[in-house]
Write an enzyme that holds these catalytic residues in place. Sequence first.
Site, mmCIF file in Angstrom:
data_model
loop_
_atom_site.group_PDB
_atom_site.id
_atom_site.type_symbol
_atom_site.label_atom_id
_atom_site.label_comp_id
_atom_site.label_asym_id
_atom_site.label_seq_id
_atom_site.Cartn_x
_atom_site.Cartn_y
_atom_site.Cartn_z
ATOM 1 N N ASP A 94 5.397 -4.616 -2.630
ATOM 2 C CA ASP A 94 5.512 -3.448 -3.589
ATOM 3 C C ASP A 94 4.466 -2.681 -3.427
ATOM 4 O O ASP A 94 4.430 -1.240 -3.233
ATOM 5 C CB ASP A 94 6.006 -3.879 -4.876
ATOM 6 C CG ASP A 94 5.064 -4.990 -5.356
ATOM 7 O OD1 ASP A 94 4.072 -5.213 -4.704
ATOM 8 O OD2 ASP A 94 5.193 -5.352 -6.602
ATOM 9 N N ASP A 97 -2.972 -3.011 -3.055
ATOM 10 C CA ASP A 97 -4.087 -2.725 -4.109
ATOM 11 C C ASP A 97 -5.484 -3.175 -3.524
ATOM 12 O O ASP A 97 -5.894 -2.135 -2.325
ATOM 13 C CB ASP A 97 -4.021 -3.553 -5.265
ATOM 14 C CG ASP A 97 -5.228 -2.988 -6.485
ATOM 15 O OD1 ASP A 97 -5.765 -2.076 -6.262
ATOM 16 O OD2 ASP A 97 -5.162 -3.891 -7.393
ATOM 17 N N ARG A 159 10.477 -4.580 -14.365
ATOM 18 C CA ARG A 159 10.693 -4.791 -13.113
ATOM 19 C C ARG A 159 12.152 -3.865 -12.824
ATOM 20 O O ARG A 159 12.426 -3.588 -11.802
ATOM 21 C CB ARG A 159 11.115 -5.969 -12.437
ATOM 22 C CG ARG A 159 9.541 -6.981 -12.401
ATOM 23 C CD ARG A 159 9.881 -8.154 -11.737
ATOM 24 N NE ARG A 159 8.903 -9.200 -12.034
ATOM 25 C CZ ARG A 159 7.796 -9.308 -11.284
ATOM 26 N NH1 ARG A 159 7.550 -8.493 -10.338
ATOM 27 N NH2 ARG A 159 6.878 -10.045 -11.485
HETATM 28 P P1 XMP Z 1 -3.783 -6.993 -3.688
HETATM 29 O O1 XMP Z 1 -5.382 -6.792 -4.395
HETATM 30 O O2 XMP Z 1 -4.069 -8.374 -3.147
HETATM 31 O O3 XMP Z 1 -2.811 -6.914 -4.890
HETATM 32 O O4 XMP Z 1 -3.650 -5.783 -2.684
HETATM 33 C C1 XMP Z 1 -1.787 -6.565 -4.533
HETATM 34 C C2 XMP Z 1 -0.932 -7.116 -5.912
HETATM 35 O O5 XMP Z 1 -1.631 -6.745 -6.943
HETATM 36 C C3 XMP Z 1 -0.356 -6.518 -8.060
HETATM 37 N N1 XMP Z 1 -0.734 -5.041 -8.415
HETATM 38 C C4 XMP Z 1 -0.009 -4.410 -9.423
HETATM 39 N N2 XMP Z 1 1.091 -4.822 -10.066
HETATM 40 N N3 XMP Z 1 1.161 -2.655 -11.026
HETATM 41 C C5 XMP Z 1 1.850 -3.928 -10.651
HETATM 42 O O6 XMP Z 1 2.898 -4.124 -11.429
HETATM 43 C C6 XMP Z 1 0.232 -2.206 -10.211
HETATM 44 O O7 XMP Z 1 -0.304 -1.059 -10.582
HETATM 45 C C7 XMP Z 1 -0.545 -3.314 -9.479
HETATM 46 N N4 XMP Z 1 -1.480 -2.903 -8.774
HETATM 47 C C8 XMP Z 1 -1.653 -4.392 -7.974
HETATM 48 C C9 XMP Z 1 0.858 -6.725 -7.322
HETATM 49 O O8 XMP Z 1 1.229 -7.978 -7.570
HETATM 50 C C10 XMP Z 1 0.489 -6.719 -5.710
HETATM 51 O O9 XMP Z 1 1.453 -7.382 -5.111
#
Ligand code: XMP
Length: 173
Positions: A94, A97, A159
């Site tokens: 999805d 980050d 969700r």
């Molecule tokens: P990384 O840091 O591993 O993180 O790239 C990825 C996961 O962090 C969560 N994530 C979010 N979930 N809204 C969300 O609902 C956000 O703005 C957000 N930013 C990070 C998500 O689980 C993703 O797979």
Amino acid sequence: MRVLLSEQQIQNRIAELADAIEPGYRDLPFTIVGVLTGSLIFVADLVRRLEVPLRIALIQASSYRGKATSAGELHIASEILADVRGRHVLLLDDILDTGQTLKHLVQHLIGQGALSVKICVLLRKQGKQVHAVDIDFVGFEIPDEFVVGYGLDFNDEYRNLPYIGVLPKEMYE
Ligand code: XMP
């Protein structure tokens, strides 16, 4: 909630992504691997736009974040992952980050015998990536705000929203 991406914008972009993805997988053993739980709705919409033979598999990854500043340890629950040996994998998530989740999942899938692993994310948060990971397909570049809907959650809720909205800061601070 402020709408960042409408249902129509998301659907239009997914059609474009499918057009971009399809040519690279014609005549190859192709498996889409969705990262649970956030990619569920994205996977369901994208696969229905792809007119090439494919398999669908799922994997679960969760990071246990300790102190807010620490990176958080990633746990991969791969018991449910179908066999990807000898398959060309497109990993679907999805949101990108920091990149920690996808970096580790790529290594895991290669370790499981995937012939190639490419990545498609619906959203990429600008200026947040600290882990080097090549992203092959991106739906939308978004600002660094907490977003929910279309699979993305806060406390496992929201969700089911058909659009992507920005969660007001007072709701999580
Ligand atoms: P990384 O840091 O591993 O993180 O790239 C990825 C996961 O962090 C969560 N994530 C979010 N979930 N809204 C969300 O609902 C956000 O703005 C957000 N930013 C990070 C998500 O689980 C993703 O797979």
